[in-house]
Design a protein around this motif. Structure first.
Motif, PDB file in Angstrom:
ATOM      1  N   PHE A  26       0.834  -1.201   0.000  1.00 49.63           N
ATOM      2  CA  PHE A  26       0.000   0.000   0.000  1.00 49.63           C
ATOM      3  C   PHE A  26       0.872   1.257   0.000  1.00 49.63           C
ATOM      4  O   PHE A  26       0.636   2.188  -0.778  1.00 49.63           O
ATOM      5  N   HIS A  27       1.894   1.266   0.856  1.00 54.28           N
ATOM      6  CA  HIS A  27       2.744   2.457   0.945  1.00 54.28           C
ATOM      7  C   HIS A  27       3.494   2.676  -0.360  1.00 54.28           C
ATOM      8  O   HIS A  27       3.693   3.832  -0.789  1.00 54.28           O
ATOM      9  N   GLU A  28       3.893   1.612  -0.997  1.00 54.04           N
ATOM     10  CA  GLU A  28       4.567   1.731  -2.284  1.00 54.04           C
ATOM     11  C   GLU A  28       3.671   2.402  -3.321  1.00 54.04           C
ATOM     12  O   GLU A  28       4.112   3.265  -4.093  1.00 54.04           O
ATOM     13  N   GLU A  29       2.375   2.023  -3.306  1.00 52.71           N
ATOM     14  CA  GLU A  29       1.437   2.586  -4.273  1.00 52.71           C
ATOM     15  C   GLU A  29       1.168   4.069  -4.002  1.00 52.71           C
ATOM     16  O   GLU A  29       1.119   4.884  -4.936  1.00 52.71           O
ATOM     17  N   VAL A  30       0.969   4.443  -2.735  1.00 50.97           N
ATOM     18  CA  VAL A  30       0.706   5.856  -2.446  1.00 50.97           C
ATOM     19  C   VAL A  30       1.961   6.701  -2.630  1.00 50.97           C
ATOM     20  O   VAL A  30       1.870   7.900  -2.949  1.00 50.97           O
ATOM     21  N   GLN A  31       3.140   6.110  -2.477  1.00 51.25           N
ATOM     22  CA  GLN A  31       4.377   6.822  -2.776  1.00 51.25           C
ATOM     23  C   GLN A  31       4.454   7.195  -4.255  1.00 51.25           C
ATOM     24  O   GLN A  31       4.887   8.299  -4.605  1.00 51.25           O
ATOM     25  N   LYS A  32       4.047   6.265  -5.108  1.00 50.88           N
ATOM     26  CA  LYS A  32       4.050   6.540  -6.548  1.00 50.88           C
ATOM     27  C   LYS A  32       3.155   7.723  -6.871  1.00 50.88           C
ATOM     28  O   LYS A  32       3.514   8.601  -7.673  1.00 50.88           O
ATOM     29  N   VAL A  33       1.988   7.758  -6.245  1.00 48.78           N
ATOM     30  CA  VAL A  33       1.070   8.872  -6.469  1.00 48.78           C
ATOM     31  C   VAL A  33       1.682  10.174  -5.964  1.00 48.78           C
ATOM     32  O   VAL A  33       1.565  11.225  -6.604  1.00 48.78           O
ATOM     33  N   ALA A  34       2.353  10.116  -4.815  1.00 47.14           N
ATOM     34  CA  ALA A  34       2.979  11.310  -4.248  1.00 47.14           C
ATOM     35  C   ALA A  34       4.037  11.869  -5.194  1.00 47.14           C
ATOM     36  O   ALA A  34       4.164  13.096  -5.362  1.00 47.14           O
ATOM     37  N   GLU A  35       4.797  10.988  -5.830  1.00 50.71           N
ATOM     38  CA  GLU A  35       5.826  11.435  -6.772  1.00 50.71           C
ATOM     39  C   GLU A  35       5.200  12.104  -7.992  1.00 50.71           C
ATOM     40  O   GLU A  35       5.760  13.049  -8.545  1.00 50.71           O
ATOM     41  N   GLU A  36       4.037  11.614  -8.419  1.00 48.70           N
ATOM     42  CA  GLU A  36       3.360  12.204  -9.570  1.00 48.70           C
ATOM     43  C   GLU A  36       2.751  13.560  -9.235  1.00 48.70           C
ATOM     44  O   GLU A  36       2.638  14.433 -10.110  1.00 48.70           O
ATOM     45  N   LEU A  37       2.358  13.743  -7.983  1.00 47.76           N
ATOM     46  CA  LEU A  37       1.736  15.008  -7.582  1.00 47.76           C
ATOM     47  C   LEU A  37       2.744  16.082  -7.214  1.00 47.76           C
ATOM     48  O   LEU A  37       2.425  17.273  -7.214  1.00 47.76           O
ATOM     49  N   LEU A  38       3.959  15.681  -6.874  1.00 48.67           N
ATOM     50  CA  LEU A  38       4.971  16.632  -6.423  1.00 48.67           C
ATOM     51  C   LEU A  38       5.270  17.715  -7.466  1.00 48.67           C
ATOM     52  O   LEU A  38       5.333  18.913  -7.123  1.00 48.67           O
ATOM     53  N   PRO A  39       5.441  17.374  -8.765  1.00 45.62           N
ATOM     54  CA  PRO A  39       5.681  18.436  -9.759  1.00 45.62           C
ATOM     55  C   PRO A  39       4.514  19.407  -9.910  1.00 45.62           C
ATOM     56  O   PRO A  39       4.692  20.509 -10.438  1.00 45.62           O
ATOM     57  N   LEU A  40       3.330  19.002  -9.448  1.00 42.83           N
ATOM     58  CA  LEU A  40       2.151  19.856  -9.553  1.00 42.83           C
ATOM     59  C   LEU A  40       1.986  20.757  -8.340  1.00 42.83           C
ATOM     60  O   LEU A  40       0.986  21.465  -8.210  1.00 42.83           O
ATOM     61  N   GLY A  41       2.965  20.713  -7.437  1.00 46.77           N
ATOM     62  CA  GLY A  41       2.936  21.584  -6.263  1.00 46.77           C
ATOM     63  C   GLY A  41       2.248  20.996  -5.053  1.00 46.77           C
ATOM     64  O   GLY A  41       1.868  21.738  -4.133  1.00 46.77           O
ATOM     65  N   HIS A  42       2.094  19.667  -5.029  1.00 44.16           N
ATOM     66  CA  HIS A  42       1.423  19.010  -3.914  1.00 44.16           C
ATOM     67  C   HIS A  42       2.401  18.096  -3.188  1.00 44.16           C
ATOM     68  O   HIS A  42       2.962  17.173  -3.783  1.00 44.16           O
ATOM     69  N   ASP A  43       2.604  18.372  -1.912  1.00 46.07           N
ATOM     70  CA  ASP A  43       3.411  17.483  -1.069  1.00 46.07           C
ATOM     71  C   ASP A  43       2.469  16.551  -0.322  1.00 46.07           C
ATOM     72  O   ASP A  43       1.258  16.783  -0.276  1.00 46.07           O
ATOM     73  N   MET A  44       3.017  15.502   0.284  1.00 47.55           N
ATOM     74  CA  MET A  44       2.160  14.505   0.907  1.00 47.55           C
ATOM     75  C   MET A  44       2.786  13.961   2.186  1.00 47.55           C
ATOM     76  O   MET A  44       4.008  13.855   2.296  1.00 47.55           O
ATOM     77  N   GLU A  45       1.928  13.666   3.158  1.00 49.66           N
ATOM     78  CA  GLU A  45       2.337  12.943   4.356  1.00 49.66           C
ATOM     79  C   GLU A  45       1.416  11.748   4.535  1.00 49.66           C
ATOM     80  O   GLU A  45       0.281  11.739   4.036  1.00 49.66           O
ATOM     81  N   PHE A  46       1.905  10.726   5.250  1.00 50.64           N
ATOM     82  CA  PHE A  46       1.151   9.483   5.416  1.00 50.64           C
ATOM     83  C   PHE A  46       0.932   9.231   6.901  1.00 50.64           C
ATOM     84  O   PHE A  46       1.898   9.093   7.662  1.00 50.64           O
ATOM     85  N   VAL A  47      -0.317   9.211   7.315  1.00 57.41           N
ATOM     86  CA  VAL A  47      -0.669   9.010   8.717  1.00 57.41           C
ATOM     87  C   VAL A  47      -1.329   7.644   8.857  1.00 57.41           C
ATOM     88  O   VAL A  47      -2.447   7.431   8.390  1.00 57.41           O
ATOM     89  N   TYR A  48      -0.620   6.719   9.486  1.00 56.40           N
ATOM     90  CA  TYR A  48      -1.129   5.366   9.691  1.00 56.40           C
ATOM     91  C   TYR A  48      -1.536   5.195  11.152  1.00 56.40           C
ATOM     92  O   TYR A  48      -0.801   5.600  12.059  1.00 56.40           O
ATOM     93  N   VAL A  49      -2.703   4.607  11.362  1.00 62.78           N
ATOM     94  CA  VAL A  49      -3.193   4.372  12.723  1.00 62.78           C
ATOM     95  C   VAL A  49      -3.352   2.871  12.927  1.00 62.78           C
ATOM     96  O   VAL A  49      -4.190   2.226  12.288  1.00 62.78           O
ATOM     97  N   ASP A  50      -2.525   2.317  13.809  1.00 66.73           N
ATOM     98  CA  ASP A  50      -2.591   0.889  14.141  1.00 66.73           C
ATOM     99  C   ASP A  50      -3.630   0.695  15.237  1.00 66.73           C
ATOM    100  O   ASP A  50      -3.417   1.079  16.379  1.00 66.73           O
ATOM    101  N   ASP A  51      -4.736   0.083  14.879  1.00 66.06           N
ATOM    102  CA  ASP A  51      -5.859  -0.082  15.810  1.00 66.06           C
ATOM    103  C   ASP A  51      -5.695  -1.350  16.651  1.00 66.06           C
ATOM    104  O   ASP A  51      -6.514  -2.249  16.619  1.00 66.06           O
ATOM    105  N   GLY A  52      -4.599  -1.410  17.411  1.00 66.40           N
ATOM    106  CA  GLY A  52      -4.376  -2.539  18.306  1.00 66.40           C
ATOM    107  C   GLY A  52      -4.184  -3.856  17.582  1.00 66.40           C
ATOM    108  O   GLY A  52      -4.702  -4.889  18.032  1.00 66.40           O
TER     109      GLY A  52
END
Length: 316
Positions: free
Chosen positions: A19-45
């Motif tokens: 999953f993280h690999e896939e959202v990283q790819k999207v983040a790289e595509e959005l970066l030239p368009l002026g969009h940065d990204m952070e990933f917030v994961y919540v481990d529900d026990g």
């Protein structure tokens, strides 16, 4: 624009890296368009290596934020924790099992730039069992006749929220949370698009029939008091029926004399009335139980490990 990806996780060790690999790819595509990204994961026990995988991802990617609960508090608590820790101008809520396709993030961002505060992904039910499709449609038809907000079949938590929508949702502090209804309740300009339903990449869903029924009941009771009103009118109706039945018995006695009452009639009436009373008590009990949890004011979750700043829900 900073975009936060919020992903609740429960026993997702087999799919998190993918999953993280896939959202990283999207983040790289959005970066030239002026969009940065952070990933917030919540481990529900989680009971597997989900937390260990999240720590590994955080070591490899400085944009990764993780929060791990002291136990399983449920997806609603995980969503709340993710929204509290997200610092983006826009927040995208999605599942970590890849049933929510990461490639749709770009479309959400495009629609956000058109001025929509909520960009909602509505999944089709292609591939679902016929019984599940019919049950879902009947449920939404019933609920939308009762609740004070509109719930759309196929619309879940997969959506983009602007910062003002996130702040509005975080201002709602109730303990019994039904995020799908809360998102609809806060309003703001929104748009919806459809996407093809996808299967899980790995593992299995933690939802079962009992969980789905309880979730549906929460949706029904969280945004209206009509069941209480229905119980009142049902009681009034039964009282009128009892009055008519009494008048009929008295009239029959005056005309034909007193007759021995039927055993079956008495048992049927007593059983039916007792059942109705139990239903009424159950409805009242559901609302009373929710008041009980609200009054206690317990935190929505407790955190045992995180790489972000402390929140008020952490153990002191």
């Amino acid at each position: 624009m900073l975009i936060s990806i919020v992903a609740p996780c429960y026993n997702e060790e087999d799919v998190l890296a993918r999953f993280h690999e896939e959202v990283q790819k999207v983040a790289e595509e959005l970066l030239p368009l002026g969009h940065d990204m952070e990933f917030v994961y919540v481990d529900d026990g989680s009971r597997d290596r989900t937390l260990a995988v999240l720590k590994e991802l955080a070591d490899l990617d400085s944009r990764v934020r993780y929060v791990s609960f002291s136990r399983n508090f449920g997806k609603e608590a995980a969503l709340l924790a993710g929204l509290r820790h997200a610092s983006g101008d826009s927040v995208i809520v999605m599942d970590a099992d890849l049933q929510h396709p990461p490639e749709l993030i770009k479309r959400m961002v495009e629609l956000r730039e058109q001025g929509h505060d909520q960009v909602i992904a509505k999944r089709t039910r292609t591939g679902d069992r016929f019984t599940r499709t019919v049950t879902a449609r009947l449920y939404y038809r019933l609920v939308n006749r009762l609740v004070d907000v509109e719930l759309v079949d196929g619309v879940g938590d997969f959506r983009l929220l602007s910062r003002r929508v996130v702040d509005a949702v975080l201002a709602l502090t109730e303990s019994n949370r039904f995020s799908k209804g809360l998102f609809a309740w806060v309003g703001f300009p929104s748009t919806t698009f459809e996407y093809q339903n996808a299967a899980r990449e790995a593992g299995r869903s933690s939802w079962n029939l009992r969980g789905l029924l309880n979730y549906g009941l929460d949706g029904l009771l969280s945004f209206n008091n009509r069941p209480l009103r229905a119980a009142l009118w049902l009681g009034v109706g039964l009282l009128l029926c009892a009055g008519l039945y009494t008048a009929w018995i008295v009239g029959a006695a005056l005309v034909h004399g007193v007759q021995t009452p039927g055993y079956v009639t008495i048992i049927t009436a007593v059983t039916a009335l007792a059942g109705v009373q139990m239903v009424m008590l159950g409805v009242i009990g559901e609302y009373t139980g929710r008041i009980y949890y609200e009054v206690k004011g317990r935190p929505h979750f407790l955190v045992k490990a995180t790489n972000v700043e402390r929140t008020k829900d952490l153990i002191p």
